[in-house]
Every structure is written in structure tokens, then in C-alpha cells.
Design a protein around this motif. Structure first.
Motif, PDB file in Angstrom:
ATOM      1  N   SER A 218      -2.356  19.844 -18.993  1.00 28.03           N
ATOM      2  CA  SER A 218      -2.984  19.056 -17.949  1.00 28.03           C
ATOM      3  C   SER A 218      -4.159  18.292 -18.531  1.00 28.03           C
ATOM      4  N   PRO A 219      -4.408  17.034 -18.061  1.00 26.42           N
ATOM      5  CA  PRO A 219      -5.544  16.279 -18.603  1.00 26.42           C
ATOM      6  C   PRO A 219      -6.853  17.001 -18.331  1.00 26.42           C
ATOM      7  N   SER A 220      -7.787  16.791 -19.234  1.00 24.26           N
ATOM      8  CA  SER A 220      -9.068  17.477 -19.109  1.00 24.26           C
ATOM      9  C   SER A 220      -9.995  16.776 -18.140  1.00 24.26           C
ATOM     10  N   TYR A 221      -9.582  15.615 -17.617  1.00 26.03           N
ATOM     11  CA  TYR A 221     -10.424  14.882 -16.678  1.00 26.03           C
ATOM     12  C   TYR A 221      -9.685  14.786 -15.341  1.00 26.03           C
ATOM     13  N   PRO A 222     -10.406  14.669 -14.245  1.00 25.41           N
ATOM     14  CA  PRO A 222      -9.744  14.604 -12.946  1.00 25.41           C
ATOM     15  C   PRO A 222      -9.016  13.275 -12.756  1.00 25.41           C
ATOM     16  N   VAL A 223      -7.853  13.305 -12.147  1.00 23.63           N
ATOM     17  CA  VAL A 223      -7.071  12.111 -11.855  1.00 23.63           C
ATOM     18  C   VAL A 223      -7.090  11.901 -10.343  1.00 23.63           C
ATOM     19  N   THR A 224      -7.568  10.712  -9.941  1.00 28.80           N
ATOM     20  CA  THR A 224      -7.659  10.421  -8.521  1.00 28.80           C
ATOM     21  C   THR A 224      -6.311   9.917  -8.018  1.00 28.80           C
ATOM     22  N   GLU A 225      -5.825  10.513  -6.978  1.00 32.05           N
ATOM     23  CA  GLU A 225      -4.590  10.067  -6.353  1.00 32.05           C
ATOM     24  C   GLU A 225      -4.935   9.374  -5.040  1.00 32.05           C
ATOM     25  N   TYR A 226      -4.275   8.249  -4.803  1.00 27.56           N
ATOM     26  CA  TYR A 226      -4.576   7.458  -3.615  1.00 27.56           C
ATOM     27  C   TYR A 226      -3.369   7.435  -2.678  1.00 27.56           C
ATOM     28  N   ASP A 227      -3.646   7.465  -1.408  1.00 26.67           N
ATOM     29  CA  ASP A 227      -2.604   7.301  -0.401  1.00 26.67           C
ATOM     30  C   ASP A 227      -2.435   5.811  -0.132  1.00 26.67           C
ATOM     31  N   VAL A 228      -1.288   5.273  -0.511  1.00 33.27           N
ATOM     32  CA  VAL A 228      -1.044   3.841  -0.383  1.00 33.27           C
ATOM     33  C   VAL A 228      -0.017   3.599   0.712  1.00 33.27           C
ATOM     34  N   GLU A 229      -0.384   2.782   1.674  1.00 32.22           N
ATOM     35  CA  GLU A 229       0.526   2.448   2.763  1.00 32.22           C
ATOM     36  C   GLU A 229       1.588   1.454   2.279  1.00 32.22           C
ATOM     37  N   PRO A 230       2.803   1.542   2.784  1.00 25.81           N
ATOM     38  CA  PRO A 230       3.824   0.554   2.411  1.00 25.81           C
ATOM     39  C   PRO A 230       3.450  -0.828   2.946  1.00 25.81           C
ATOM     40  N   ASP A 231       3.702  -1.858   2.150  1.00 20.05           N
ATOM     41  CA  ASP A 231       3.399  -3.227   2.572  1.00 20.05           C
ATOM     42  C   ASP A 231       4.278  -3.639   3.741  1.00 20.05           C
ATOM     43  N   PRO A 232       3.761  -4.519   4.605  1.00 13.90           N
ATOM     44  CA  PRO A 232       4.631  -5.113   5.628  1.00 13.90           C
ATOM     45  C   PRO A 232       5.808  -5.818   4.958  1.00 13.90           C
ATOM     46  N   ASP A 233       6.968  -5.801   5.615  1.00 14.95           N
ATOM     47  CA  ASP A 233       8.170  -6.335   4.985  1.00 14.95           C
ATOM     48  C   ASP A 233       8.390  -7.814   5.282  1.00 14.95           C
ATOM     49  N   ASP A 234       7.335  -8.544   5.665  1.00 15.83           N
ATOM     50  CA  ASP A 234       7.444  -9.997   5.814  1.00 15.83           C
ATOM     51  C   ASP A 234       7.897 -10.610   4.497  1.00 15.83           C
ATOM     52  N   ALA A 235       8.604 -11.722   4.563  1.00  9.85           N
ATOM     53  CA  ALA A 235       9.050 -12.414   3.350  1.00  9.85           C
ATOM     54  C   ALA A 235       7.841 -12.783   2.496  1.00  9.85           C
TER      55      ALA A 235
ATOM     56  N   PHE B  29      -7.748 -18.672   6.888  1.00 12.02           N
ATOM     57  CA  PHE B  29      -6.511 -19.222   7.447  1.00 12.02           C
ATOM     58  C   PHE B  29      -5.376 -18.221   7.232  1.00 12.02           C
ATOM     59  N   THR B  30      -4.613 -17.974   8.301  1.00 19.91           N
ATOM     60  CA  THR B  30      -3.474 -17.064   8.236  1.00 19.91           C
ATOM     61  C   THR B  30      -2.282 -17.687   8.943  1.00 19.91           C
ATOM     62  N   ALA B  31      -1.091 -17.296   8.512  1.00 22.42           N
ATOM     63  CA  ALA B  31       0.124 -17.760   9.174  1.00 22.42           C
ATOM     64  C   ALA B  31       0.314 -16.975  10.464  1.00 22.42           C
ATOM     65  N   ASP B  32       0.608 -17.671  11.557  1.00 20.75           N
ATOM     66  CA  ASP B  32       0.768 -17.004  12.847  1.00 20.75           C
ATOM     67  C   ASP B  32       1.854 -15.945  12.808  1.00 20.75           C
ATOM     68  N   ARG B  33       2.908 -16.189  12.045  1.00 19.29           N
ATOM     69  CA  ARG B  33       4.041 -15.267  12.031  1.00 19.29           C
ATOM     70  C   ARG B  33       3.826 -14.072  11.109  1.00 19.29           C
ATOM     71  N   SER B  34       2.747 -14.085  10.313  1.00 20.26           N
ATOM     72  CA  SER B  34       2.552 -13.008   9.339  1.00 20.26           C
ATOM     73  C   SER B  34       1.858 -11.820   9.989  1.00 20.26           C
TER      74      SER B  34
END
Length: 211
Positions: free
Chosen positions: A44-61, A100-105
Motif C-alpha cells: 500500500s502507498p505510504s501516503y494517503p490517496v484521496t478518493e472523490y465521489d464523481v457524479e455522472p455527466d448529463p447525457d446531452d450531446a 450564456f447557456t443553451a436553453d436545451r442544455s
């Protein structure tokens, strides 16, 4: 030579042969044993490894390249800026920002931000100020896992987690005309939007001028 003497000589000869064989045996090199490196179990590494909870991206094109632009204006810090933005995108934000954002996004897809800075700072200073602001935001837990991917005299690309979503931010700083006025253009989106973000950043930056 007497029989007794011959017998003694024979005994000594036999003893000499036996002794010589023994010495020869002692002087023969033993087979060499070569040690072989065995695999070492992973530790095991001798230093702490930070794990992040990552949300799935929206599936817009993904954000497309070559979007048609329409004219937009921004008055901030005593300066009036003119630039192009994608047709049909909605405008929000508080001065000196126009967002500025796209209305459909959906939320956490992509957006364009234009900021009128109005000062006389160099582009390099503005880049460092913005990166330091992101680092302060990370230190204050407003975002996580900030990574500055690339950095130049007038631009940078960074990724970070905000609200659990992975964001890609491409930002550029421009000096407008001979006035020394500066403005910033930022295109922010998902990993899937990288090509569109780069295209949008370049085209909006090229269109920006004092009104």
C-alpha cells in the motif's frame, strides 16, 4: 630393498594417492548458485490517496463546433465590449460577467462566460490571478481536485470537481486595442465537450472588441 621396506613404500604410495584425491576434491569449485529476483508483493502507498465521489455527466450531446454566432454586448468597468455568442443561447450573470447557456442544455453541461476586467494588468498577471482564485476556492472547499493542465501567457486549461461534477474550464485573457483594457473569455463544460469548448473559446475571443 627388503620385503618390509617394499611394504612400507606401498602403504605410503597408496596414502599419497588418497591424500592427493582428497586435496583435489577440496579444491574443486562447487557449482555456483545464482539468486533469482522473485516478484515482490505490492504494498500500500505510504501516503494517503484521496478518493472523490464523481457524479455522472448529463447525457446531452457534446457541444458542437462551428456554431453560428450572433452579436452581444457587455458594459463593465467603464468599457463597452462587443463579441459573438452562439445563436439562441440565454444570457445571465452579474456584472462584470455575462454568462450564456443553451436553453436545451441541462445543468452541468456547458456555458460561455465573458468578463470585462477593465484594468491595465498584463495577460500573464490575469492568468495567475485567476488560477490563484481557483486555488483559494479549492482551499475553501468550494471545489475539489483542481488540476491545471496547461498554462500559457494569456490562457490556461483546468479541471476540477464542483458539486460532484467534473468540469473542464478553458480560459483566455485579452488586451483590447490601445486602451490597455482587458477581458476574459471562459468556456466551461464536460470532458465530452472539449472540442466544442476549444472552438468556442477561439471564435469568441477572436470576435471580442471594444464598442
Amino acid at each position: 630393498m627388503s620385503v618390509r621396506a617394499l611394504g612400507a613404500f606401498a602403504v605410503l604410495a597408496i596414502a599419497g594417492v588418497a591424500g592427493g584425491y582428497g586435496v583435489s576434491a577440496l579444491q574443486t569449485d562447487a557449482p555456483l548458485t545464482i539468486s533469482v529476483a522473485a516478484p515482490v508483493p505490492a504494498a500500500s502507498p505510504s501516503y494517503p490517496v484521496t478518493e472523490y465521489d464523481v457524479e455522472p455527466d448529463p447525457d446531452d450531446a457534446p457541444l458542437a463546433t462551428g456554431l453560428p454566432l450572433e452579436a452581444a454586448k457587455l458594459r463593465a468597468n467603464g468599457k463597452r465590449l462587443e463579441f459573438g455568442v452562439p445563436e439562441g443561447w440565454s444570457r445571465g450573470g452579474d456584472l462584470p460577467n455575462a454568462i450564456f447557456t443553451a436553453d436545451r442544455s441541462a445543468t452541468n453541461t456547458y456555458q460561455l462566460r465573458v468578463t470585462g476586467l477593465g484594468g491595465l494588468s498584463s495577460q500573464r498577471v490575469e492568468v495567475m490571478n485567476r488560477i490563484n482564485a481557483l486555488r483559494d476556492a479549492e482551499a475553501n472547499e468550494q471545489l475539489e481536485n483542481l488540476v491545471i493542465e496547461t498554462q500559457g501567457d494569456d490562457r490556461f486549461v483546468a479541471t476540477y470537481l464542483q458539486g460532484g461534477y467534473r468540469r473542464v474550464s478553458m480560459e483566455r485573457f485579452l488586451v483590447l486595442g490601445d486602451s490597455g483594457a482587458t477581458a476574459a473569455v471562459a468556456a466551461v463544460g464536460r470532458e465530452a465537450d472539449r472540442d466544442g469548448l476549444q472552438d468556442l473559446l477561439t471564435r469568441v475571443s477572436d470576435s471580442l472588441r471594444l464598442g
